[in-house]
Write an enzyme that holds these catalytic residues in place. Structure first.
Site, PDB file in Angstrom:
ATOM      1  CB  CYS A 183      -3.828  -1.603   5.230  1.00  6.83           C
ATOM      2  SG  CYS A 183      -2.707  -1.144   6.595  1.00  6.83           S
ATOM      3  CE  LYS A 201      -7.215   0.740   4.056  1.00  5.81           C
ATOM      4  NZ  LYS A 201      -5.985   1.441   4.501  1.00  5.81           N
ATOM      5  CD  GLU A 261      -2.681   1.064   2.623  1.00  4.26           C
ATOM      6  OE1 GLU A 261      -3.780   1.625   2.636  1.00  4.26           O
ATOM      7  OE2 GLU A 261      -2.193   0.454   3.609  1.00  4.26           O
TER       8      GLU A 261
END
Length: 538
Positions: A249, A216, A117
């Site tokens: 993440c 995301k 990321e």
């Protein structure tokens, strides 16, 4: 504070390469290590070698990418935008690093590369200053190869270059970049600047075709430059070497998409770009990611940045039954080379672990009685209930709300200046996101003062010879961790997870344990979207 492009400040990236071999399946784990390798500040390049059933892995460090930065204070904002040309210049410098890795991996037969990321444009943006780095990323259903048709969706030089890297090297390329989508006043959620901006993972196949795009879904608190997608996405794609899912993440704490992509879409492996701040004692990257892979019974490829000044390190490839290879180093920026193996379709393997009933044992036994008083302690803003382990051997129970944690243990070489405690937490975590936790943990306190129990600690001399930890969990999503002195993982030969929910020692080998933990997530008690809520504009 002015934004600038710099050649002196860098972050490091972990990159994974998936490699096909035409060999018979191998069962034995093989590890090779080159201790003589000399490298610049870098993190991991992983190679997977596949037969029909087996993957072998290489780990090799590569040069670090450059970042959009502002002095040395990573908490400050970039206040002045750069031009598109300046943004592209920076991103191309970082893709140069990726290109070298792609070519190296391709020469060894690699089939897929995964970057972390923020690895292409860096950190620390406002909505305005990230904008020059964004491109319109279409839905993969459009059947688009940017390398051969770069103008089809406007100005897309980054996608074009990533696509060409994939096509020219016959390799899958996975990267984290930024997507932009226009909106207007008819949309009540449209931001005042008239566009949505998304933290986005893209996958280009070996022909350069865009085959996956993931926005995301669970943004971490500092990501003010991006918007939450309106709807959740469970993104998967098929390859000749298994079915893959992808998320980013902070998503790993969520039910959607992290659990959904594994439980409902039955992926073989998860690709996981991450920029992870290690937060001891329970949220260090390698222990948590490996525990997640074990509990979810799926391969996980966690590609983290490597920046020790920001406590970012820890990348690895984790199988359901074992940690295959990982890189964790907070002391230096040096690299290493390793070789291992991993099954490409673990669900079909006879070694695939059975499901665990995480509360079965704990609910079958009576709590251990103690004359000692409990005391409070904090871990990452959560107040746990602790009890001190005063003897070299014993049985303890500590409870909080509906969770009771049971511990049986035997210590050897116990230091009088080291204090251990058993803790329980059953409640809603409310800082930097809201999500419901149930935690049982044995840990070393920072110093002999009980008020430091739960504070980060890096080394231990007291050794645990036997242990059994269990809890009355109200969830089947429990992630088992064992962290040794130096923040290293305990080898699987020294412990086991039983089907009745016990995390138990397997051998009598004394281990310098920092943390034993059963980290449970109770998803049905979560607020929406980990409690982050919709973006508010000022």
């Amino acid at each position: 504070m002015l934004a600038m492009i710099t050649s002196s400040l860098q972050i490091s990236v972990a990159i994974f390469a998936l490699i096909m071999l035409h060999i018979s399946a191998l069962d034995a784990l093989t590890v090779a290590r080159n201790a003589q390798m000399t490298v610049t500040p870098e993190d991991a390049l992983y190679g997977w070698k596949f037969s029909r059933e087996t993957i072998s892995l290489y780990l090799k460090d590569i040069p670090a990418p450059q970042v959009n930065w502002i002095t040395c204070q990573n908490t400050q904002r970039t206040e002045t935008p750069v031009s598109k040309e300046e943004a592209l210049l920076l991103m191309n410098k970082n893709i140069d690093v990726l290109e070298n890795a792609v070519q190296l991996a391709a020469r060894q037969g690699a089939h897929i590369i995964v970057t972390p990321e923020d690895g292409i444009y860096g950190w620390v943006f406002t909505r305005e200053t990230i904008y020059p780095y964004l491109e319109d990323i279409p839905d993969p259903e459009v059947n688009w190869i940017p390398c051969t048709d770069p103008q089809r969706f406007g100005y897309t030089p980054v996608q074009q270059r990533l696509s060409c890297l994939a096509k020219d090297n016959s390799i899958y390329v996975v990267a984290n970049i930024g997507d932009k989508k226009p909106c207007n006043a008819s949309d009540p959620q449209c931001p005042p600047d008239g566009r949505y901006q998304y933290n986005t993972d893209v996958v280009f196949d070996s022909e350069g075709r865009l085959v996956a795009r993931y926005h995301k879904y669970n943004l971490f608190a500092p990501e003010i430059q991006f918007d939450f997608p309106k709807d959740s996405e469970s993104v998967t794609f098929e390859t000749p070497f298994g079915k893959f899912g992808i998320f980013t993440c902070f998503d790993i704490f969520s039910h959607t998409p992290a659990v959904v992509v594994v439980d409902e879409f039955q992926v073989d492996s998860v690709l996981y770009p991450v920029a992870w701040y290690n937060t001891l004692p329970l949220l260090s990257a390698v222990p948590f990611h490996s525990a997640w892979a074990r509990a979810m019974r799926v391969n996980l490829l966690a590609a983290n940045t490597h920046n020790t000044s920001m406590h970012m390190t820890g990348s690895g490839i984790y199988a359901p039954e074992a940690v295959k290879v990982y890189h964790y180093d907070m002391e230096t920026e040096s690299g290493q080379l390793m070789l291992s193996e991993l099954k490409s379709r673990p669900r079909s393997e006879p070694t695939y672990p059975a499901a665990v009933d995480w509360s079965a044992y704990a609910r079958s036994v009576k709590p251990f009685l103690s004359e000692q008083s409990n005391f409070p302690g904090m871990i990452y803003f959560d107040e746990l209930t602790f009890i001190e382990l005063k003897r070299n051997t014993g049985n303890y129970t500590v409870c909080q709300k509906d969770l009771c944690c049971h511990l049986t243990y035997k210590m050897s070489e116990k230091r009088t200046d080291e204090v251990y405690a058993l803790g329980a937490f059953d409640g809603l975590h409310t800082v930097e996101g809201q999500y419901y936790l149930q935690i049982c943990t044995l840990l070393k306190c920072q110093i002999s003062d009980l008020r430091t129990c739960g504070e980060p600690v890096g080394s231990a001399f007291t050794k645990l010879e036997e242990f059994s930890l269990s809890g009355t969990f109200a969830t089947r999503y429990v992630f088992p961790q064992i962290i040794l002195s130096g923040s290293q993982l305990a080898p699987e030969r020294h412990y086991e997870v039983l089907r009745d929910g016990r995390l138990r020692s397997r051998s009598r080998t004394p281990l310098p344990v920092l943390v034993l933990a059963l980290y449970g997530r109770v998803f049905d008690k979560d607020p929406p979207r980990l409690g982050q809520g919709p973006r508010r504009f000022e």
